[in-house]
Enzyme design. Structure first.
Site, PDB file in Angstrom:
ATOM      1  N   TYR A 120       0.779  -1.219   0.017  1.00 31.01           N
ATOM      2  CA  TYR A 120       0.049  -0.019  -0.081  1.00 31.01           C
ATOM      3  C   TYR A 120       0.809   1.256  -0.125  1.00 31.01           C
ATOM      4  O   TYR A 120       0.395   2.324  -0.487  1.00 31.01           O
ATOM      5  CB  TYR A 120      -1.027   0.083   1.241  1.00 31.01           C
TER       6      TYR A 120
ATOM      7  N   ILE B 214     -10.298   3.501  -3.938  1.00 29.29           N
ATOM      8  CA  ILE B 214      -9.541   3.962  -2.758  1.00 29.29           C
ATOM      9  C   ILE B 214      -8.688   4.941  -3.233  1.00 29.29           C
ATOM     10  O   ILE B 214      -8.072   5.783  -2.663  1.00 29.29           O
ATOM     11  CB  ILE B 214      -8.858   2.970  -2.084  1.00 29.29           C
ATOM     12  N   ASP B 215      -8.749   5.613  -4.445  1.00 25.95           N
ATOM     13  CA  ASP B 215      -7.945   6.707  -4.655  1.00 25.95           C
ATOM     14  C   ASP B 215      -8.915   7.995  -4.491  1.00 25.95           C
ATOM     15  O   ASP B 215      -9.882   7.872  -4.083  1.00 25.95           O
ATOM     16  CB  ASP B 215      -7.699   6.602  -6.267  1.00 25.95           C
TER      17      ASP B 215
ATOM     18  N   HIS C  99     -15.095   1.309   0.073  1.00 21.99           N
ATOM     19  CA  HIS C  99     -13.716   0.769   0.340  1.00 21.99           C
ATOM     20  C   HIS C  99     -12.768   1.087   0.794  1.00 21.99           C
ATOM     21  O   HIS C  99     -11.660   0.698   1.096  1.00 21.99           O
ATOM     22  CB  HIS C  99     -13.574  -0.170  -1.157  1.00 21.99           C
TER      23      HIS C  99
ATOM     24  N   CYS D 142      -6.523   3.260  13.264  1.00 19.06           N
ATOM     25  CA  CYS D 142      -6.396   2.340  14.334  1.00 19.06           C
ATOM     26  C   CYS D 142      -7.256   1.199  14.404  1.00 19.06           C
ATOM     27  O   CYS D 142      -8.343   1.127  14.292  1.00 19.06           O
ATOM     28  CB  CYS D 142      -6.466   3.283  15.628  1.00 19.06           C
TER      29      CYS D 142
ATOM     30  N   THR E  32     -17.661  -0.543 -13.437  1.00 20.38           N
ATOM     31  CA  THR E  32     -17.480  -1.552 -12.570  1.00 20.38           C
ATOM     32  C   THR E  32     -17.660  -3.105 -13.087  1.00 20.38           C
ATOM     33  O   THR E  32     -18.164  -3.341 -14.233  1.00 20.38           O
ATOM     34  CB  THR E  32     -18.754  -1.542 -11.565  1.00 20.38           C
TER      35      THR E  32
ATOM     36  N   ASN F 143     -19.712   1.345 -19.414  1.00 17.93           N
ATOM     37  CA  ASN F 143     -18.809   0.373 -19.144  1.00 17.93           C
ATOM     38  C   ASN F 143     -17.893   0.149 -20.146  1.00 17.93           C
ATOM     39  O   ASN F 143     -18.547   0.631 -21.534  1.00 17.93           O
ATOM     40  CB  ASN F 143     -19.347  -0.893 -18.605  1.00 17.93           C
TER      41      ASN F 143
ATOM     42  N   ALA G 125     -14.760   5.306 -20.398  1.00 17.32           N
ATOM     43  CA  ALA G 125     -15.472   6.321 -19.460  1.00 17.32           C
ATOM     44  C   ALA G 125     -15.245   7.789 -19.542  1.00 17.32           C
ATOM     45  O   ALA G 125     -16.184   8.504 -19.428  1.00 17.32           O
ATOM     46  CB  ALA G 125     -15.070   5.851 -18.000  1.00 17.32           C
TER      47      ALA G 125
END
Length: 257
Positions: free
Chosen positions: A57, A96-97, A112, A120, A180, A205, A223
């Site tokens: 990550y 997650i960007d 997500h 934590c 997606t 898509n 897109a």
């Protein structure tokens, strides 16, 4: 549009960020950036080798902040729709960007998690985190500080914001899925929930998803082309923009109407 919409729900996946230089989550060989998903995207993988997961990550976090990675016209188009649409719009992303935020979107649900945040594992407290994350980086919220983990929902963990998501789906009259695969639940089931609410459903898509048969309408292509064209069509049908605005390019139009 023959019928104006009042409540729009939009779901975006990896396909909307692929044209910005972010690789899609699962390649055809089942690997994610040359790693087994079980090793880097599950709680069990983190328990086995937290250092490996942190390095993985850290590399993704560094890539996201490179100058060559930036929002594309699809991100800008959705930000423009948020600004101009007179009803309610709920933007849900599996990504997650931070490309939606960088394009100007302000009201979205990262179901997500977010790559530029850490969490934590004991209290759940979330903090901004743009640098490398290691086992020596501890939380400041617990009596016995815990090593921070990426603020990312791994396979087997509960997505974020599901109550808000299902509430929005229950009242929406237009549901759009962009980029997606239709392979990951619960997101793949959102089109069914929207249909139960009587919404018109649309898939934008690159190619048909695994749940494409459940959509009322489908449009296929990049897109960066499909999304701006549809947003223009939607806003023009509501009288929100004219022909001149439709002709404008989307890149960099965060501050324009």
């Amino acid at each position: 549009m023959a019928q104006p919409y009042q409540h729009i729900v939009i779901l975006t996946g990896a396909g909307i960020s692929a044209e910005s230089g972010i690789r899609t989550f699962r390649a055809h060989d089942g690997l994610w950036e040359e790693h087994r998903i079980e090793d880097v995207a599950t709680p069990e993988g983190y328990d086995r080798d937290p250092a490996l997961v942190q390095r993985f990550y850290n590399a993704r976090r560094a890539q996201l902040q490179q100058d060559v990675v930036h929002p594309n016209p699809a991100h800008y188009a959705l930000a423009r729709l948020e600004r101009l649409f007179p009803g309610t719009l709920t933007l849900i992303t599996q990504n997650i960007d931070n490309l939606h935020e960088r394009a100007g979107s302000r009201h979205l649900i990262h179901m997500h998690g977010e790559l530029l945040k850490a969490r934590c594992p004991s209290s759940g407290q979330v903090v901004e985190w743009k640098g490398a994350l290691g086992q020596d980086d501890l939380c400041a919220c617990c009596q016995f500080p815990q090593p921070l983990r990426p603020h990312v929902v791994w396979f087997g963990e509960m997505p974020i914001g599901l109550d808000r998501i299902y509430s929005a789906l229950a009242s929406c009259d237009l549901f759009i899925a962009i980029g997606t695969s239709g392979a990951v639940y619960p997101a793949a089931g959102f089109v069914h929930e929207a249909s139960l609410a009587g919404a018109h459903t649309l898939e934008l898509n690159l190619e048909p998803s695994e749940v494409e048969s459940q959509f009322d309408e489908k449009r296929y292509g990049p897109a960066s082309h499909l999304v701006p064209a549809f947003v223009d069509e939607l806003l023009a049908g509501m009288g929100m923009i004219g022909p001149r605005a439709m002709a404008e390019p989307y890149s960099g139009l965060v501050g324009k109407g």
